[in-house]
Scaffold this active site. Structure first.
Site, PDB file in Angstrom:
ATOM      1  N   SER A  46       5.462 -23.237  -6.214  1.00  0.00           N
ATOM      2  CA  SER A  46       4.012 -23.014  -6.273  1.00  0.00           C
ATOM      3  C   SER A  46       3.239 -24.321  -6.120  1.00  0.00           C
ATOM      4  CB  SER A  46       3.635 -22.367  -7.608  1.00  0.00           C
ATOM      5  OG  SER A  46       4.200 -21.090  -7.731  1.00  0.00           O
ATOM      6  N   HIS A  86       1.620 -19.429  -2.184  1.00  0.00           N
ATOM      7  CA  HIS A  86       2.808 -19.347  -1.333  1.00  0.00           C
ATOM      8  C   HIS A  86       2.367 -18.855   0.045  1.00  0.00           C
ATOM      9  CE1 HIS A  86       6.115 -19.617  -4.464  1.00  0.00           C
ATOM     10  NE2 HIS A  86       5.009 -19.575  -5.193  1.00  0.00           N
ATOM     11  N   HIS A 137      10.191 -13.327  -5.706  1.00  0.00           N
ATOM     12  CA  HIS A 137      10.415 -13.240  -7.143  1.00  0.00           C
ATOM     13  C   HIS A 137      10.713 -11.803  -7.558  1.00  0.00           C
ATOM     14  CE1 HIS A 137       7.513 -16.496  -6.289  1.00  0.00           C
ATOM     15  NE2 HIS A 137       8.046 -17.149  -7.299  1.00  0.00           N
ATOM     16  N   TYR A 150       9.360 -10.430 -10.088  1.00  0.00           N
ATOM     17  CA  TYR A 150       8.120  -9.798 -10.535  1.00  0.00           C
ATOM     18  C   TYR A 150       7.308  -9.201  -9.388  1.00  0.00           C
ATOM     19  CZ  TYR A 150       5.733 -14.263  -9.440  1.00  0.00           C
ATOM     20  OH  TYR A 150       5.244 -15.391  -8.830  1.00  0.00           O
ATOM     21  N   GLU A 151       7.642  -9.565  -8.152  1.00  0.00           N
ATOM     22  CA  GLU A 151       6.986  -8.936  -7.012  1.00  0.00           C
ATOM     23  C   GLU A 151       7.578  -7.554  -6.714  1.00  0.00           C
ATOM     24  OE1 GLU A 151       5.948 -11.827  -3.661  1.00  0.00           O
ATOM     25  OE2 GLU A 151       7.505 -12.933  -4.758  1.00  0.00           O
ATOM     26  N   ALA A 187       7.584 -24.788 -10.047  1.00  0.00           N
ATOM     27  CA  ALA A 187       6.629 -25.135 -11.087  1.00  0.00           C
ATOM     28  C   ALA A 187       7.129 -24.508 -12.377  1.00  0.00           C
ATOM     29  CB  ALA A 187       5.243 -24.605 -10.733  1.00  0.00           C
ATOM     30  N   MET A 220       9.896 -18.670 -13.324  1.00  0.00           N
ATOM     31  CA  MET A 220      10.157 -17.297 -12.892  1.00  0.00           C
ATOM     32  C   MET A 220      10.876 -17.254 -11.547  1.00  0.00           C
ATOM     33  SD  MET A 220       6.409 -15.746 -13.895  1.00  0.00           S
ATOM     34  CE  MET A 220       5.655 -16.120 -15.500  1.00  0.00           C
ATOM     35  N   SER A 221      11.683 -18.264 -11.269  1.00  0.00           N
ATOM     36  CA  SER A 221      12.351 -18.321  -9.963  1.00  0.00           C
ATOM     37  C   SER A 221      13.639 -19.119 -10.079  1.00  0.00           C
ATOM     38  CB  SER A 221      11.418 -18.983  -8.931  1.00  0.00           C
ATOM     39  OG  SER A 221      11.212 -20.356  -9.259  1.00  0.00           O
ATOM     40  N   ASN A 237       2.554 -27.206 -17.081  1.00  0.00           N
ATOM     41  CA  ASN A 237       1.837 -26.878 -18.324  1.00  0.00           C
ATOM     42  C   ASN A 237       2.786 -27.030 -19.502  1.00  0.00           C
ATOM     43  OD1 ASN A 237       2.893 -24.233 -16.994  1.00  0.00           O
ATOM     44  ND2 ASN A 237       2.707 -23.717 -19.159  1.00  0.00           N
ATOM     45  N   HIS A 258      -2.083 -19.206 -14.225  1.00  0.00           N
ATOM     46  CA  HIS A 258      -1.537 -19.619 -12.932  1.00  0.00           C
ATOM     47  C   HIS A 258      -2.392 -20.678 -12.260  1.00  0.00           C
ATOM     48  CE1 HIS A 258       1.181 -19.264  -9.595  1.00  0.00           C
ATOM     49  NE2 HIS A 258       0.236 -18.906  -8.750  1.00  0.00           N
TER      50      HIS A 258
END
Length: 297
Positions: free
Chosen positions: A35, A66, A88, A90-91, A118, A221-222, A245, A259
């Site tokens: 990201s 992306h 991902h 989550y997609e 990230a 998440m990846s 973060n 995000h």
């Protein structure tokens, strides 16, 4: 999204043949841009871009930050391909589909995968903007039924039970740390364990405390599905997280992860990360062999 029928070896060959028909570039290095970090692809010379939607049977990226394309070209004297946008769970994609590009690129001749992401900093000594060289991972998705290698195994890609004890190449990690020091970024370098969750919700304080207890330094998440498949295919892997973060483990903290914060930190540190990765690629020998964790082959 329902579980799609898994690809056959011939499906991967079809995608490989399509790409080879579009470009004369035969990359040995795949760079997966996380990201806000896709700008590295803009540095490629003699580049050729193919948007994901134009590639038969290929997934598409739906995440802000992306771009969603492959960029073939040269970084220095090395032929590389960059993924501007990854996929991902989550997609709605199953884990095996997230890692489709890895198998396709292994068939194209890629030998090394550089994966960036990230991530949120769980380790309290980490600061926003730090670079964490990934020395190991906790594949929480895989541990809970989302391993991309589940299902029938095709020995043409790799063994049924591939080892993951040395998933990330130590030599490349050491080289990257040396380069960071040369670039004046030594103070930002961390060496840690990345944990991958499915998302898309950010973690609760209780979940983060659990991850801290089991040894995670950063969370995202990846990455893990791609790395597992890369090692299955016998590829060398270097991974690096940009800490975008600080994770919130304190119940009295009124801040919330978002995000936009991730993308903003990516923009601020993009140039430094690009310089580091570019120099790492520059130093790779064209004749370097693969370290599969059991010695050089």
């Amino acid at each position: 999204m329902a579980e799609d029928k898994r690809f056959t070896f011939e499906d991967y060959e079809e995608i490989r043949n399509f790409l080879q028909g579009k470009t004369k570039c035969r990359p040995k290095i795949l760079i997966i841009c996380g990201s806000g970090l896709g700008g590295l692809a803009d540095r490629l010379e003699d580049s050729y871009k193919i948007v994901y939607e134009d590639i038969p049977k290929f997934p598409v990226s739906t995440v802000k930050g992306h771009v969603g394309q492959l960029v073939f070209g040269k970084l220095g004297d090395k032929e590389v391909v960059c993924m501007q946008g990854r996929f991902h769970l989550y997609e709605g994609y199953p884990a095996w589909k997230v890692a489709i590009p890895i198998r396709v690129m292994s068939l194209m001749g890629v030998k090394t995968v550089i994966v960036t992401n990230a991530a949120g900093g769980i380790n309290r000594s980490y600061n926003v903007g730090d670079f964490m060289m990934i020395k190991d991972h906790i594949n929480m998705m895989g541990m809970t039924g989302g391993n991309p290698l589940m299902g029938p195994n095709d020995e043409r890609f790799g063994p049924r039970f591939p080892p993951m004890s040395k998933a990330y190449d130590r030599t490349m990690r050491e080289q990257a740390s040396d380069i960071a020091k040369e670039l004046g970024l030594g103070r930002l370098i961390r060496d840690g364990v990345y944990c991958s969750l499915s998302g898309p919700s950010f973690e609760t304080p209780a979940e983060l405390r659990f991850l801290q207890t089991i040894g995670a330094d950063a969370v995202g998440m990846s990455t893990c599905p791609e790395v597992v498949v890369a090692k299955h295919c016998g590829l060398r892997v270097f991974g690096m997280s940009l800490i975008t973060n600080k994770c919130i483990l304190d119940y009295d903290n009124d801040e919330e992860a978002n995000h936009e914060e991730v993308l903003e930190t990516g923009r601020q540190r993009a140039s430094d990360m690009q310089n580091l990765i570019a120099r790492l690629v520059e130093r790779m020998s064209n004749s370097e062999k693969i370290n599969n964790g059991n010695g050089v082959i």
